[in-house]
Design an enzyme around this catalytic site. Structure first.
Site, PDB file in Angstrom:
ATOM      1  CB  SER A 114      -0.676   6.869 -11.367  1.00  0.00           C
ATOM      2  OG  SER A 114      -0.231   6.940 -10.031  1.00  0.00           O
ATOM      3  CB  SER A 148      -2.334   7.491  -7.716  1.00  0.00           C
ATOM      4  OG  SER A 148      -2.409   7.976  -8.983  1.00  0.00           O
ATOM      5  CE  LYS A 170      -5.426   9.594 -10.561  1.00  0.00           C
ATOM      6  NZ  LYS A 170      -4.129   9.645 -10.912  1.00  0.00           N
TER       7      LYS A 170
END
Ligand code: GLN
Length: 491
Positions: free
Chosen positions: A187, A163, A80
């Protein structure tokens, strides 16, 4: 082995095959790099690092050949873009970080590389991890590899959740065997559920936050997204551990999570929080939740109803605490120290112009909410009150764990929705987090795993929430659910 067969392997299966020298590390990484190139329209990766990946794979290959395999040797994963990676652009998917290239590596990714994992690249996410649909990224939205077969969103592009939307989409589309994620209010769990993959947010303090771009420091936790419960166990084992560089990381031993998978659930008390039966929940999600309880009962678990009365305040509390901490954390982006600078007439003008140009609408909204609830006149009424309710929410969980060992709930109140939906309605977007935020506020380990399909043919996830530092029970129950659900659908 054919490329598609290689990318179709689970992390655990690939690990075995690498060790048995049935497949090669370079060959495995190659197959993933090809899959990434063929799936660029998903927009899951914001930066591909093929040279580095092949170098890392070659080094892993040499170790595997010499019989000196590291725990995750040769396994290609995605990172990420919130994790600082040394010499590799890290942006939190915000314009304000521009092409910021760290000179240091986050502890979690450093541990993964030390365990032999191979970095394929950096994956897309909501800007500064704020969002539930991966639509606030400066690099544009990520597409969910799944498509609805019927219903109002049939044929449309769907959001992957957020997210960590790039992480979940990359894993679901077989572009990476696993990915790192972070979870502040859901997330990891919500995008995993939307994309039909598994993900665990460990206990707050289990993974080091050092080198992860901060959103809300009292809530942020790193964790893995992968295709199976076992893959998550392997990944978390490598990511977790005490770090003197993060004063909130806890010095407790990291168990072998894979050992917990075989434990079974005989005699385990599984709590069903009755307040989670929210109005307007789609019948398919309610049915899956009951089904999940049934599966665990059939394996010998005892199902008990428990109460988390203050969970109804979790969303408002979260949307005070998280923006408050974010407004403080994001004060560092001033156009002087990192990334973007829009020169102004003087220093204050430079700050204002840089921040106006660098932050997207959702981030600006959170900074304004956060600044407001922390301001002298409103601190007691909002921030302090929210902190008190947060403590009571955590106390509710402690009371529940006197009657049960793990909680079972849905992961999300809906399946993935169409891109563009809920876009102009922040409150509708925040409601996505109704089932994930309570465990975040209480700092508890929580896992989402795919357990069924909606009538439209989209994945639905169940969630298990455990006691602090008891990821093992979460893994044991998740493994039992996974076996019973037999979820084999692919996008
Ligand atoms: N969707 C939540 C938010 O927008 C959670 C995000 C997260 O966990 N990083 O804040």
């Amino acid at each position: 082995m054919a490329a598609a067969a290689l990318t179709g392997l689970t992390l655990a299966a690939a690990r075995e095959k690498l060790r048995a020298r049935e497949i090669g590390a370079v060959e495995l990484t190659h197959a993933h790099l090809e899959a990434m190139a063929a799936a660029r329209d998903l927009n899951a990766f914001v930066l591909e690092t093929p040279e580095r990946a092949l170098e890392m794979a070659a080094a892993a290959g040499r170790r595997l050949k010499a019989g000196e395999a590291l725990p995750l040797d040769g396994l290609p994963i995605a990172v990420k873009d919130l994790f600082a990676t040394d010499g590799v652009r890290t942006t939190a998917c915000s314009r304000i970080l521009d092409d910021f290239t760290p000179t240091y590596e986050s502890t979690v990714t450093a541990k993964l590389w030390a365990a032999g994992a191979v970095m394929l690249g950096k994956v897309n996410m909501d800007e500064f991890a704020m969002g539930s649909a991966n639509i606030t990224s400066a690099f544009g939205p990520v597409k969910n590899p799944w498509r609805a077969k019927s219903g109002p969103s049939a044929g449309k592009d769907l959001v992957p959740g957020g997210s960590s939307g790039g992480s979940a989409a990359a894993v679901a589309a077989r572009l990476a065997l696993a990915a790192t994620g972070t979870d502040t209010g859901g997330s990891i769990r919500q995008p995993a559920a939307f994309c039909g993959v598994a993900g665990i947010k460990p206990t707050y303090g289990r993974c080091s936050r050092w080198g992860i771009v901060a959103f809300a420091s009292s809530l942020d936790q790193a964790g893995p997204i992968a295709r199976t419960v076992e893959d998550c166990a392997l990944m978390l084992g490598a990511m977790a551990g005490h770090d003197p560089k993060d004063s909130t990381s806890i010095d407790v031993a990291v168990p072998d999570y894979t050992a917990a998978l075989k434990r079974g659930v005989k005699g385990l008390r599984v709590g069903i929080p009755k307040e989670y039966r929210v109005d307007g929940m789609p019948p398919a999600i309610d049915a899956l939740w009951r089904q999940g309880a049934g599966w665990l009962a059939a394996e010998g678990a005892e199902i008990v109803e428990v109460s988390l009365p203050l969970s109804k305040y979790a969303l408002p509390v979260y949307y005070i605490v998280a923006p408050a901490e974010a407004s403080s954390n994001l004060a560092r982006y001033d156009g002087i120290r990192y990334g973007l600078r829009v020169p102004g007439e003087d220093l204050v003008d430079t700050y204002e112009k840089t921040r106006a140009a660098g932050f997207g609408a959702e981030v600006r909204r959170r900074i304004m909410i956060g600044t407001y609830v922390l301001s002298a006149g409103y601190y007691d009424a909002y921030y302090l009150r929210a902190q008190k309710v947060r403590a009571r929410i955590a106390a509710d969980f402690r009371a529940a764990y006197e009657k049960c060992d793990v909680l079972l709930a849905p992961a999300t109140p809906s399946a993935a929705f169409a891109l563009g939906e809920k876009q102009d309605d922040p409150i509708a977007m925040y409601l996505n987090d109704v089932f994930t935020v309570p465990a975040s506020l209480a700092g508890l380990p929580a896992m989402a795993l795919p357990a069924g399909l909606s009538p439209e043919g989209l994945p639905l996830g169940l969630q298990l929430v455990g006691r602090a530092f008891d990821e093992e029970t979460v893994f044991a129950a998740a493994a039992a659910l996974e076996r019973a659900a037999g979820f084999t659908a692919v996008p």
